[in-house]
Each structure stands twice: as structure tokens, then as C-alpha cells.
Scaffold this motif. Structure first.
Motif, PDB file in Angstrom:
ATOM      1  N   ASN A  70     -30.756 -33.306 -36.155  1.00 13.75           N
ATOM      2  CA  ASN A  70     -30.378 -34.710 -35.978  1.00 13.75           C
ATOM      3  C   ASN A  70     -30.980 -35.190 -34.667  1.00 13.75           C
ATOM      4  OD1 ASN A  70     -28.160 -35.150 -33.736  1.00 13.75           O
ATOM      5  ND2 ASN A  70     -27.661 -33.185 -34.671  1.00 13.75           N
ATOM      6  N   ASP A  77     -28.334 -28.162 -37.931  1.00  8.52           N
ATOM      7  CA  ASP A  77     -27.795 -29.479 -37.581  1.00  8.52           C
ATOM      8  C   ASP A  77     -28.908 -30.414 -37.094  1.00  8.52           C
ATOM      9  OD1 ASP A  77     -26.093 -31.576 -37.129  1.00  8.52           O
ATOM     10  OD2 ASP A  77     -25.062 -30.700 -35.414  1.00  8.52           O
ATOM     11  N   GLN A 112     -16.099 -29.802 -31.676  1.00 10.03           N
ATOM     12  CA  GLN A 112     -17.440 -29.786 -31.059  1.00 10.03           C
ATOM     13  C   GLN A 112     -17.354 -30.107 -29.571  1.00 10.03           C
ATOM     14  OE1 GLN A 112     -20.202 -32.690 -32.688  1.00 10.03           O
ATOM     15  NE2 GLN A 112     -21.771 -32.238 -31.165  1.00 10.03           N
ATOM     16  N   ARG A 172     -34.088 -39.991 -29.926  1.00 12.56           N
ATOM     17  CA  ARG A 172     -33.305 -40.153 -28.687  1.00 12.56           C
ATOM     18  C   ARG A 172     -33.792 -39.164 -27.628  1.00 12.56           C
ATOM     19  NH1 ARG A 172     -28.133 -39.944 -32.154  1.00 12.56           N
ATOM     20  NH2 ARG A 172     -27.043 -39.185 -30.319  1.00 12.56           N
ATOM     21  N   PHE A 230     -16.172 -36.646 -38.998  1.00 12.34           N
ATOM     22  CA  PHE A 230     -16.275 -36.121 -37.634  1.00 12.34           C
ATOM     23  C   PHE A 230     -14.887 -36.287 -37.009  1.00 12.34           C
ATOM     24  CE2 PHE A 230     -18.818 -36.732 -33.378  1.00 12.34           C
ATOM     25  CZ  PHE A 230     -18.446 -35.459 -32.969  1.00 12.34           C
ATOM     26  N   ILE A 236     -24.575 -41.730 -31.274  1.00 11.52           N
ATOM     27  CA  ILE A 236     -24.839 -41.915 -32.703  1.00 11.52           C
ATOM     28  C   ILE A 236     -25.148 -43.385 -33.003  1.00 11.52           C
ATOM     29  CG2 ILE A 236     -23.692 -41.865 -34.979  1.00 11.52           C
ATOM     30  CD1 ILE A 236     -22.123 -39.361 -33.926  1.00 11.52           C
ATOM     31  N   HIS A 267     -19.480 -26.667 -36.279  1.00  7.55           N
ATOM     32  CA  HIS A 267     -19.465 -26.692 -34.806  1.00  7.55           C
ATOM     33  C   HIS A 267     -18.512 -25.593 -34.320  1.00  7.55           C
ATOM     34  CE1 HIS A 267     -22.034 -30.166 -34.049  1.00  7.55           C
ATOM     35  NE2 HIS A 267     -21.417 -30.754 -35.056  1.00  7.55           N
ATOM     36  N   SER A 302     -27.794 -34.446 -31.081  1.00 10.93           N
ATOM     37  CA  SER A 302     -27.285 -33.203 -30.487  1.00 10.93           C
ATOM     38  C   SER A 302     -28.158 -31.984 -30.724  1.00 10.93           C
ATOM     39  CB  SER A 302     -25.879 -32.920 -31.030  1.00 10.93           C
ATOM     40  OG  SER A 302     -25.936 -32.673 -32.416  1.00 10.93           O
ATOM     41  N   HIS A 316     -18.711 -40.945 -39.608  1.00  8.85           N
ATOM     42  CA  HIS A 316     -19.414 -40.207 -38.561  1.00  8.85           C
ATOM     43  C   HIS A 316     -18.920 -40.695 -37.201  1.00  8.85           C
ATOM     44  CE1 HIS A 316     -23.673 -38.533 -37.362  1.00  8.85           C
ATOM     45  NE2 HIS A 316     -22.696 -37.791 -36.903  1.00  8.85           N
ATOM     46  N   HIS A 361     -26.378 -27.566 -42.918  1.00  7.70           N
ATOM     47  CA  HIS A 361     -25.905 -28.718 -42.128  1.00  7.70           C
ATOM     48  C   HIS A 361     -27.107 -29.423 -41.507  1.00  7.70           C
ATOM     49  CE1 HIS A 361     -22.736 -30.269 -39.001  1.00  7.70           C
ATOM     50  NE2 HIS A 361     -23.809 -31.050 -38.972  1.00  7.70           N
ATOM     51  N   HIS A 391     -16.717 -31.810 -39.624  1.00  2.75           N
ATOM     52  CA  HIS A 391     -17.229 -31.609 -38.253  1.00  2.75           C
ATOM     53  C   HIS A 391     -16.000 -31.556 -37.335  1.00  2.75           C
ATOM     54  CE1 HIS A 391     -21.092 -33.310 -39.636  1.00  2.75           C
ATOM     55  NE2 HIS A 391     -21.620 -33.086 -38.445  1.00  2.75           N
ATOM     56  N   HIS A 426     -28.806 -33.683 -40.708  1.00  4.89           N
ATOM     57  CA  HIS A 426     -28.747 -35.159 -40.800  1.00  4.89           C
ATOM     58  C   HIS A 426     -30.199 -35.625 -40.770  1.00  4.89           C
ATOM     59  CE1 HIS A 426     -24.463 -35.197 -39.047  1.00  4.89           C
ATOM     60  NE2 HIS A 426     -24.910 -34.010 -38.673  1.00  4.89           N
ATOM     61  N   TYR A 445     -23.236 -34.935 -23.199  1.00  6.70           N
ATOM     62  CA  TYR A 445     -23.374 -35.433 -24.575  1.00  6.70           C
ATOM     63  C   TYR A 445     -22.103 -36.166 -24.966  1.00  6.70           C
ATOM     64  CZ  TYR A 445     -23.591 -35.639 -29.622  1.00  6.70           C
ATOM     65  OH  TYR A 445     -23.574 -36.094 -30.914  1.00  6.70           O
ATOM     66  N   TYR A 500     -25.761 -42.339 -40.575  1.00  5.51           N
ATOM     67  CA  TYR A 500     -26.421 -43.228 -39.612  1.00  5.51           C
ATOM     68  C   TYR A 500     -26.609 -44.631 -40.194  1.00  5.51           C
ATOM     69  CZ  TYR A 500     -27.468 -39.137 -36.708  1.00  5.51           C
ATOM     70  OH  TYR A 500     -27.374 -38.035 -35.915  1.00  5.51           O
TER      71      TYR A 500
HETATM   72  O1  NIG Z   1     -23.441 -32.736 -35.958  1.00  7.10           O
HETATM   73  N1  NIG Z   1     -21.123 -34.308 -34.443  1.00  7.10           N
HETATM   74  C1  NIG Z   1     -21.525 -35.291 -34.985  1.00  7.10           C
HETATM   75  N2  NIG Z   1     -22.710 -35.496 -35.530  1.00  7.10           N
HETATM   76  C2  NIG Z   1     -23.934 -34.864 -35.159  1.00  7.10           C
HETATM   77  C3  NIG Z   1     -24.544 -35.477 -33.960  1.00  7.10           C
HETATM   78  C4  NIG Z   1     -25.041 -36.787 -34.213  1.00  7.10           C
HETATM   79  C5  NIG Z   1     -25.762 -37.481 -33.099  1.00  7.10           C
HETATM   80  O2  NIG Z   1     -25.549 -37.236 -31.889  1.00  7.10           O
HETATM   81  O3  NIG Z   1     -26.568 -38.339 -33.483  1.00  7.10           O
HETATM   82  C6  NIG Z   1     -23.722 -33.383 -34.962  1.00  7.10           C
HETATM   83  O4  NIG Z   1     -23.876 -32.856 -33.879  1.00  7.10           O
END
Ligand code: NIG
Ligand code: FE
Length: 410
Positions: A324, A322, A251, A100, A220, A118, A271, A327, A185, A91, A248, A93, A113, A158
Motif C-alpha cells: 500500500n 500489505d 497496528q 506517499r 480497520f 490514508i 498486523h 505503511s 478503512h 493482504h 485490521h 491494497h 505513522y 481508498y
Molecule cells: O494495512 N492499517 C490500515 N491500512 C493500511 C495502511 C494504509 C495507508 O497508510 O494508506 C495498512 O497498513
């Protein structure tokens, strides 16, 4: 070319033996031929039984008296250290622009959060060129490999318009066969309050553009992202195009995403920070893997899910980073293992199994995640005598060498 890795103090094969989930061998050796493992066993019984010399060394098999094996053999002396399968990070991204860091900093001061963050990465990603995104992606892959990750799944998500989502999956497909279309997403700003129309786009022209590059469809399913009805539409559209589902869910709070994932035969739900007893029962009776993402709870200060509860109920678990910008901006599987052991009540053996064989199960792959004849030769030699050090020495770089498809990569 063949490679014999011998004098391995502790070998994690993941070929379970009785109570030993990790199928541990001591004083072991592994023989690699081409991109595959061809033999595993006691060092003293290795087909070539060479005398050890400093690595990298190449000796002639002819002088070793093997009738079956000829040609050059590289002999690697593991010096009594541990060898594990390469990590399978199921997993991530990795294709995005910007970062960020300020959001993370604010979170550490008490901010919550939220899925909406995103959208700021979407703006930066749309503005980035293919070459910028590609260069960054390759840096992430290099840092992952250096930490022992030999297989990576990469999601889009994204871009959130047809052209950019297509770019993201195309760039991801340049570096891995495990590419996931995550057009669903979050609803992009230009579709605010028109979530169903955005789902029309995702399940229509966006899916048409992305499907040729991807294996997986993801959504998501969460408050602030997509409802369970919208999520079903997305997943079913992907399935009808031959893609396999992953989800997803749960979470930010409990929801219906886990049950949907199980109903649709998803490979994985990822998650699972907030799981009901019904979710756990459904997962335990299914082939759906629960992918734990310890970096997310670490980086968002959310509560850690209780892996003990899941494992004891019979759920198959994986661990992934994960990676990205929102998160969880770690790419370190050893870090995630350490957190899972420290804060999710996993044993070290369970955490390492989840980060290797568990990740393979989450990707429905039977050629990675184990060290056994016929498997891909993806292995990690540690700078430590035992896999326990991965959790016992958090934050310390412990990777001595990595083989990916039989080739020394680190
Ligand atoms: O896996 N949960 C959604 N997507 C990502 C977080 C993406 C982000 O905050 O940019 C995740 O945690
Ligand atoms: Fe994710």
C-alpha cells in the motif's frame, strides 16, 4: 500438456513430516497435469523417469515407456536448485492513485505513522480513471509474480464513497477471486466527526454496491479509524450478506479488535503489532490466523511483533506484504521473509511456511500453499540450492521460474 520438474535439489512441499514443518524432499520431482499437481516424489521414481535435457524441452512420453501417461511432456531440469510453493500474499491494497513517498521520507526522519495519511490516497484514487487504476494494478501483479507470488488478496479502502469503492472492488475482481471490501478503512474527510453516519453508509448502500464483487469484509479497528462497536457493525453487516470477516487490528496500539475477530470467527487478524497476553491466548484457541506484515514495521519504524511468542503459544501465523502507498510499499514476499527471520525471531522454515501455507490458511484455501497431488500447480523454482537463501541473501532476485495454475508464467 504435462510438465515434469525434476532434479529438484530441495523441494518444500509443506506436507509436514515429523518435526519438518516444510515437508522437505531432496532429489525430488513434481509432475503437473493441466492446472494441478498430480505426482510428487523422488526424481528416480518419477512416473516418466525421463533423461534430463536442457529446459525448455519437450519429449514424447511414448518413448519413455509409460503405459498410463501419454501425450507431450515438458521436462524441466531444476539443476539441483530449490522449489517452493508459490507465495500466497493474503493482504494487499493494490488499487489506488498517487504515492506517499514524501510521507515515508519524513517518517525516516522521525515523523510517526498515523492512520490519517490514508485520506491523501483517497483523494488521488477518486481522481484516477479506471484505466489508470487497472494499468497500475497489473504492474503490481507483474512485479509480484516475478518475485514468486502466485495468489494475491486485494482490498478496497481508498475510495470511501459508494461509486469509488464499487470501482475498486470491481477492478480487483478482474484479477483475483480474493477481494475484500474495506469501506471501513478510515472515516473520509466529508464525514469528519460523523463516524457513525459513515458506518451507516458502509453497512448500507456501499455494502450493497460492493458485495457482488467480493468474498471478504474487513475493518480497520484502531484508534483514529473505527471503534470496536463500529467494527462489529461493519463485520456483522458483511457476514449477514454472506461475506467472511477479516480484521485490521492492534497496528498502532493494543485494542479490542483481536478479541472481536476471534469472537466472529474471522479468517485472519492482520498486523498484531501490539498484542496482549489475552489476545495471544484467544488466537491460540481459535481458527483465526494472525497475519504478520513485516513491511509495515520496517516502513514505519514501529517495533516488530515477536512471532516466536505467537508460534510457541500455538497461534497459526501468515506473512503478507500489505502492499500500500502508506505503511508498506514493498511487494516482495522474499523481503518480508528475510525481515521476519531477522527481526521477528522466526526460523526460515517457519517464515516460508507462513508465506505459503500460512497465507492459504488466512484465505481459508485448501488448494494452494502446498506441493502435493491435487493442489493447484503454483510453484517457484529458485536460483539457489536451498530456501534458506531467501533470508540469507536479502534483496537478491532469486526467482528462476514460476508456474501459476500449471502454466509457466515467469
Ligand atoms: O494495512 N492499517 C490500515 N491500512 C493500511 C495502511 C494504509 C495507508 O497508510 O494508506 C495498512 O497498513
Ligand atoms: Fe492493510
Amino acid at each position: 500438456m504435462r510438465t515434469l520438474i525434476t532434479n529438484i535439489g530441495e523441494l518444500t512441499t509443506n506436507v509436514a513430516a515429523g518435526d519438518d514443518l516444510c515437508g522437505t524432499l531432496h532429489d525430488a520431482a513434481v509432475l503437473i497435469e493441466g492446472d494441478r499437481i498430480v505426482w510428487v516424489g523422488a526424481a528416480a521414481d518419477a512416473p516418466l523417469a525421463p533423461s534430463i535435457s536442457a529446459e525448455p524441452s519437450v519429449s514424447s512420453a511414448e518413448s519413455l515407456g509409460s503405459a498410463e501417461i501419454d501425450g507431450a511432456v515438458a521436462v524441466v531440469d531444476a539443476a539441483g536448485q530449490a522449489v517452493i510453493p508459490g507465495f500466497v500474499d493474503s493482504h494487499s491494497h493494490l488499487v489506488f492513485g498517487g504515492d506517499r513517498a514524501a510521507e515515508f521520507e519524513a517518517r525516516m526522519q522521525g515523523q510517526k505513522y498515523a492512520a490519517g495519511g490514508i485520506r491523501s490516497t483517497v483523494a488521488a484514487t477518486r481522481a484516477a480513471s479506471d484505466d489508470e487504476l487497472r494499468g497500475r494494478l497489473r504492474c503490481f501483479l507483474d512485479e509480484m509474480l516475478a518475485q514468486g507470488t502466485t495468489t494475491v488478496e486485494i482490498k478496497s479502502g481508498y475510495g470511501l464513497d459508494v461509486a469509488t469503492e464499487e470501482r475498486l472492488v470491481r477492478l480487483a475482481a478482474e484479477v483475483t477471486p480474493e477481494v475484500t471490501f474495506l469501506g471501513a478503512h478510515v472515516v473520509p474527510a466529508e464525514y469528519a466527526d460523523r463516524g457513525d453516519e459513515y458506518v451507516d453508509l458502509v453497512t448500507g448502500p456501499m455494502l450493497d454496491a460492493c458485495a457482488p464483487h467480493v468474498k471478504w469484509i474487513d475493518v480497520f479497528c484502531e484508534t483514529g479509524a473505527f471503534t470496536v462497536e463500529q467494527s462489529r457493525r461493519v463485520l456483522e453487516a458483511g457476514i449477514s450478506r454472506g461475506l467472511e470477516p477479516r480484521v485490521h487490528a492492534s497496528q498502532l496500539g493494543p485494542g479490542e479488535g483481536v478479541q472481536l475477530a476471534v469472537e466472529l470467527g474471522a479468517a485472519s487478524i492482520d498486523h498484531g503489532t501490539y498484542l496482549t497476553d489475552g489476545d495471544v491466548t484467544a488466537l491460540a484457541g481459535s481458527d483465526t490466523v494472525l497475519t504478520l506484515l513485516p513491511g509495515v514495521e520496517f516502513s514505519t519504524r514501529q517495533p516488530y511483533p515477536d512471532a516466536r511468542r505467537l508460534i510457541d503459544a500455538g497461534v497459526t501465523v501468515a506473512i503478507a506484504c500489505d502492499t500500500n502507498p502508506g505503511s508498506s510499499f514493498t511487494s516482495s514476499m522474499p523481503f518480508c521473509i528475510a525481515v521476519a527471520v531477522r527481526d521477528m525471531r522466526m526460523t526460515v522454515a517457519e517464515a516460508i511456511h507462513a508465506a505459503t501455507a500460512g497465507g492459504a490458511a488466512a484465505l481459508r484455501r485448501d488448494d494452494i500453499g502446498r506441493i502435493a497431488p491435487g493442489m493447484r500447480a503454483d510453484l517457484v523454482l529458485l536460483k539457489s540450492p536451498s530456501r534458506v537463501h531467501l533470508a540469507y541473501r536479502p534483496g537478491v532476485p532469486l526467482v528462476e521460474a514460476v508456474w501459476k495454475d500449471g502454466v509457466r508464467a515467469v
